[in-house]
Motif scaffolding. Structure first.
Motif, PDB file in Angstrom:
ATOM      1  N   SER A 247       0.839  -1.191   0.000  1.00 56.25           N
ATOM      2  CA  SER A 247       0.000   0.000   0.000  1.00 56.25           C
ATOM      3  C   SER A 247       0.880   1.249   0.000  1.00 56.25           C
ATOM      4  CB  SER A 247      -0.907   0.019   1.230  1.00 56.25           C
ATOM      5  OG  SER A 247      -1.837  -1.047   1.188  1.00 56.25           O
ATOM      6  N   ARG A 250       3.907   2.637   2.741  1.00 60.11           N
ATOM      7  CA  ARG A 250       4.588   1.618   3.551  1.00 60.11           C
ATOM      8  C   ARG A 250       6.067   1.531   3.189  1.00 60.11           C
ATOM      9  NH1 ARG A 250       2.867  -2.730   6.919  1.00 60.11           N
ATOM     10  NH2 ARG A 250       4.042  -2.085   8.758  1.00 60.11           N
ATOM     11  N   VAL A 300       3.804   6.097   6.275  1.00 56.76           N
ATOM     12  CA  VAL A 300       2.991   6.039   7.490  1.00 56.76           C
ATOM     13  C   VAL A 300       3.814   5.429   8.628  1.00 56.76           C
ATOM     14  CG1 VAL A 300       0.789   5.932   6.310  1.00 56.76           C
ATOM     15  CG2 VAL A 300       2.026   3.820   6.753  1.00 56.76           C
ATOM     16  N   VAL A 302       3.940   3.161  10.808  1.00 55.08           N
ATOM     17  CA  VAL A 302       3.399   1.883  11.278  1.00 55.08           C
ATOM     18  C   VAL A 302       4.547   0.887  11.368  1.00 55.08           C
ATOM     19  CG1 VAL A 302       1.828  -0.019  10.797  1.00 55.08           C
ATOM     20  CG2 VAL A 302       1.147   2.327  10.241  1.00 55.08           C
ATOM     21  N   ASP A 478      -5.924   0.690  -3.239  1.00 56.16           N
ATOM     22  CA  ASP A 478      -4.659   0.755  -2.496  1.00 56.16           C
ATOM     23  C   ASP A 478      -4.534  -0.406  -1.511  1.00 56.16           C
ATOM     24  OD1 ASP A 478      -2.165   1.788  -1.881  1.00 56.16           O
ATOM     25  OD2 ASP A 478      -2.915   3.104  -0.299  1.00 56.16           O
ATOM     26  N   SER A 480      -3.043  -4.302  -0.327  1.00 52.74           N
ATOM     27  CA  SER A 480      -1.763  -5.019  -0.311  1.00 52.74           C
ATOM     28  C   SER A 480      -1.916  -6.342  -1.057  1.00 52.74           C
ATOM     29  CB  SER A 480      -1.325  -5.289   1.131  1.00 52.74           C
ATOM     30  OG  SER A 480      -1.330  -4.099   1.892  1.00 52.74           O
ATOM     31  N   ARG A 532      -5.859  -2.483   2.932  1.00 55.39           N
ATOM     32  CA  ARG A 532      -4.813  -1.462   2.901  1.00 55.39           C
ATOM     33  C   ARG A 532      -3.897  -1.569   4.127  1.00 55.39           C
ATOM     34  NH1 ARG A 532      -4.252   4.079   4.489  1.00 55.39           N
ATOM     35  NH2 ARG A 532      -2.771   5.106   3.097  1.00 55.39           N
ATOM     36  N   LEU A 533      -2.587  -1.474   3.861  1.00 53.61           N
ATOM     37  CA  LEU A 533      -1.541  -1.467   4.889  1.00 53.61           C
ATOM     38  C   LEU A 533      -1.448  -2.791   5.648  1.00 53.61           C
ATOM     39  CD1 LEU A 533      -2.083   2.137   6.343  1.00 53.61           C
ATOM     40  CD2 LEU A 533      -0.334   1.404   4.716  1.00 53.61           C
ATOM     41  N   GLU A 534      -1.866  -3.886   5.000  1.00 47.54           N
ATOM     42  CA  GLU A 534      -1.779  -5.202   5.634  1.00 47.54           C
ATOM     43  C   GLU A 534      -0.693  -6.041   4.966  1.00 47.54           C
ATOM     44  OE1 GLU A 534      -6.211  -5.839   7.555  1.00 47.54           O
ATOM     45  OE2 GLU A 534      -5.701  -6.961   5.725  1.00 47.54           O
ATOM     46  N   GLU A 535       0.492  -5.442   4.793  1.00 49.38           N
ATOM     47  CA  GLU A 535       1.593  -6.143   4.138  1.00 49.38           C
ATOM     48  C   GLU A 535       2.026  -7.372   4.919  1.00 49.38           C
ATOM     49  OE1 GLU A 535       0.917  -2.635   2.260  1.00 49.38           O
ATOM     50  OE2 GLU A 535       1.486  -2.721   4.376  1.00 49.38           O
TER      51      GLU A 535
END
Length: 553
Positions: A247, A250, A300, A302, A478, A480, A532-535
């Motif tokens: 996403s 990251r 971000v 995170v 967007d 992952s 999103r952002l769950e890599e």
């Protein structure tokens, strides 16, 4: 006056001149053809020294371990990959900047540092690393497929490159891209065509086609590409590799050259390609742990999150067999069936996924990509008079066919597109949550399993077979995504299936394109998608799928 053809020819000659003379093989392609090979990867295994082949068959994670245990030196590893890359380029035309001497000197320095201190510079100490042309390195050109940018050397290093170099990565080349990175194949007036490493009659994909081709030929263990419409996932799939589309925010994009740099509605993202899933996790965790949010305001804050619990429980997977627009070819459908069987046989749950607005996601993506109707590209091409690509001409005609006026969107139209994307994101997320009504335990799905491309690839130069239906929606959202190999086309079992009657023009075209014997032994990959952002989660789920597939073979 120097013509664009002369500039391009000089650039190609300059790239080739960076290969040591002892590694230049003028008859390499002819010898490959004479020996009956269509796979550059397979052929290189037969012509390179055995000890070099044993090195280049290792993953980045394995190489890092062997260098750390002193079983191998950074120099020997770098030498083997430089040699293989030199030959790969002469077959596949996958490199645009070559700097082997600097890489070998860097490898020597790392060996000396390790010998003197007993310490490694970082997790990538001594591991050769390739870069898509967009990534800036000081003193090297970043042409992104434009002839007018030849001779313009960068005075800065991309933040991501600095992070990787600080962790011990050894850069040794940059790879080819299509003009402006706006194609699902890799061709430009500057460098020509980049071929597929598994079958040179096929496209390498794009826009990270040089990376996909190079890594597919095992001439680099790990590299980075970018993705705004599928540009990591498509080359990875076409060469049977793993690829992560993270996403936005990251992985740092700071000081990476791009087309339409001010366009942030569907941002381009940067991520890894490799022949190993573990390599993707090695790269992603290393970069996230570097806390680049302290330097790049777009990243971000995170930290890396442990997702090991995902590997210890039942997964709920939403299966999208097709998007209702273009039916995948038989080998892709078989890969989906085999993956679902591997998952369900080990207790995981598969439920149907069929989002009703797939076409809107694709169409709104095309509106963003063509928002200026390629005015920026044309302005840059005009500087040298180089022609616009066939692929972009086709894209413009498709846009006109869908009612595009042929003019750039005005600000009010841009706001309308922004609002449409926001509403689609909300609707998609609600649809995802509502899967709790169809799973056995009343919880929403963990991920979506779907094709990357309707076919296992397409023949080189068949630009009218572009079909980003299965990649663009996740750029709009967007989300992952991880691409992973499942199987390869088997002419014995992947015959044309009856039952599906194509109705839409793109569906009819793709259906008519399939002949099993033409695709025999071409890799077949799928993608798994998380929100999103769950890599971390999508990498963990990909590892579960990989282990389930391995257990059924």
């Amino acid at each position: 006056m120097t013509t664009w053809e002369q500039i391009a020819a000089a650039k190609r000659a300059q790239t080739l001149s960076q290969i040591p003379k002892g590694w230049v093989e003028p008859n390499l392609i002819q010898n490959m053809n004479k020996d009956g090979y269509v796979s550059a990867c397979g052929y290189l295994d037969t012509v390179l020294p055995e000890h070099e082949v044993s090195i280049t068959n290792l993953t980045a994670t394995e190489l890092a371990g062997k260098i750390a245990s002193r079983e191998m030196t950074s120099y020997d590893v770098c030498y083997a990959f430089c040699h293989r890359a030199a030959l790969a380029h002469q077959i596949l035309n996958c490199c645009i900047e070559i700097f082997f001497e600097q890489a070998l000197e860097k490898a020597r320095e790392l060996d000396s540092y390790f010998a003197a201190t007993g310490k490694l510079l970082g997790p990538l100490h001594g591991v050769p690393f390739s870069l898509k042309d967009q990534v800036n390195l000081i003193g090297l050109e970043t042409t992104i497929g434009y002839i007018s940018r030849v001779g313009q050397k960068s005075d800065k290093m991309s933040l991501l490159a600095k992070v990787l170099q600080d962790q011990g990565a050894v850069f040794f080349l940059k790879t080819t891209v299509p003009t402006a990175m706006l194609a699902s194949e890799t061709v430009s007036s500057l460098h020509g065509r980049t071929l597929n490493a598994i079958n040179i009659a096929f496209s390498s994909g794009g826009s990270s086609g040089g990376e996909g081709s190079l890594i597919g030929a095992k001439a680099s263990p790990l590299g980075v590409g970018t993705d705004i419409g599928g540009s990591i996932r498509i080359p990875a799939a076409f060469q049977g590799l793993y690829g992560l589309r993270p996403s936005h925010g990251r992985i740092p994009y700071m000081d990476v050259t791009n087309s339409y740099e001010g366009q942030e509605l569907i941002p381009s993202v940067i991520g890894p390609l490799s022949s190993s899933l573990k390599d993707l996790e090695l790269f992603t965790k290393l970069v996230v742990d570097s806390e680049t949010w302290n330097y790049d305001p777009q990243v971000v804050p995170v930290p890396w999150r442990d997702s090991s619990e995902v590997t210890k429980r039942k997964l709920r997977i939403g299966l999208m067999t097709w998007d209702g627009l273009v039916m995948p070819h038989p080998p892709v459908l078989r890969a989906l069936r085999e993956t679902c069987h591997a998952l369900t046989s080990r207790g995981h749950e598969i439920v149907k996924w069929s989002f009703p607005d797939n076409e809107k996601l694709v169409d709104v993506g095309e509106k963003v990509y063509g928002a200026d109707f390629y005015a920026e590209v044309e302005q840059i091409l005009e500087k040298t008079g180089e022609p616009i690509s066939d692929y972009m001409n086709i894209a413009r005609n498709v846009s006109r066919g869908k009612g595009h006026s042929g003019n750039a969107l005005d600000v009010n139209q841009w706001w309308e597109v922004s609002q449409e994307i926001r509403h689609l994101k909300q609707k998609f997320l609600k649809y995802w949550k509502n899967t709790e009504n169809v799973t056995s335990d009343g919880k929403p799905i963990d991920a979506i399993l779907c094709p990357v491309w309707p076919s296992a690839g397409f023949h080189d130069g068949k630009v009218d077979f572009g079909c980003e239906n299965y990649t663009v929606p996740f750029n709009v959202l967007d989300y992952s995504c991880v691409v992973f190999p499942v199987t390869q086309v088997n002419v014995e079992i992947d015959s044309v299936e009856s039952g599906h009657l194509p109705s839409l023009p793109d569906d009819q075209k793709m259906h008519g394109y399939y002949e099993a014997q033409d695709f025999d032994k071409i890799p077949v990959c799928l993608q798994v998608v998380c929100k999103r952002l769950e890599e971390e989660k999508v990498l963990a789920i990909a590892s579960v799928i990989e282990s389930c597939l391995a257990a059924t073979t």
